[in-house]
Enzyme design. Structure first.
Site: not given
Ligand code: C2G
Length: 132
Positions: A45, A47
């Site tokens: 990712k 990240k």
């Molecule tokens: N999320 C949300 N609102 C935000 C930020 C994030 O609803 N303001 C949700 C994202 O849509 C996701 C979850 O929180 O469903 C986790 O977000 P992240 O930690 O950014 O994860 P991500 O990078 O999207 O990784 O295999 C799937 C990945 O691991 C998802």
């Protein structure tokens, strides 16, 4: 027991994540969070997490909606996880809309995309704090 799963990095944990976990839990009685490992975040990712996997796991385990935290270390583990944990519903924020529709074709799990909390993100937090 209706079992739900969701995936993510959850770093820095904020109320957008809490909203997601609360909404995911509404689809069942038992919520599993597949938490991206440090290696998966870095290699797949691009990240760099502020908190380590163990610290992010500790934070998630303290949230009332979360029943189990497992590691996510591959993009391809979802179908296997759904079988292994007898998942009924797969939930992600709608920034992923369409990305995981294959799950409902390959498993009996329902795929649900819930509205992402619009105004908050880790990137925004860092920008507001004046850090990169
Ligand atoms: N999320 C949300 N609102 C935000 C930020 C994030 O609803 N303001 C949700 C994202 O849509 C996701 C979850 O929180 O469903 C986790 O977000 P992240 O930690 O950014 O994860 P991500 O990078 O999207 O990784 O295999 C799937 C990945 O691991 C998802």
């Amino acid at each position: 027991m209706r079992r739900v799963i969701t995936y993510g990095t959850f770093d820095l944990l904020h109320y957008g994540h809490i909203n997601l976990l609360k909404r995911a839990k509404e689809y069942g009685d038992y919520l599993i969070v597949a938490l991206s490992t440090d290696e998966f975040n870095w290699c797949e990712k691009k990240k760099k997490c502020y908190f380590s996997y163990e610290k992010r796991k500790q934070l998630l385990e303290a949230i009332r909606y979360v029943d189990l935290v497992i590691p996510e270390d591959s993009w391809d583990q979802k179908v296997l996880d759904i079988a292994k944990y007898h998942i009924d519903t797969f939930v992600m924020g709608d920034d992923w809309k369409g990305s995981f529709d294959f799950i409902s074709e390959q498993t009996d799990a329902k795929v649900v995309y819930v509205t992402r909390t619009p105004e908050i993100s880790t990137t925004q937090i860092k920008k507001d704090l004046g850090v990169d």
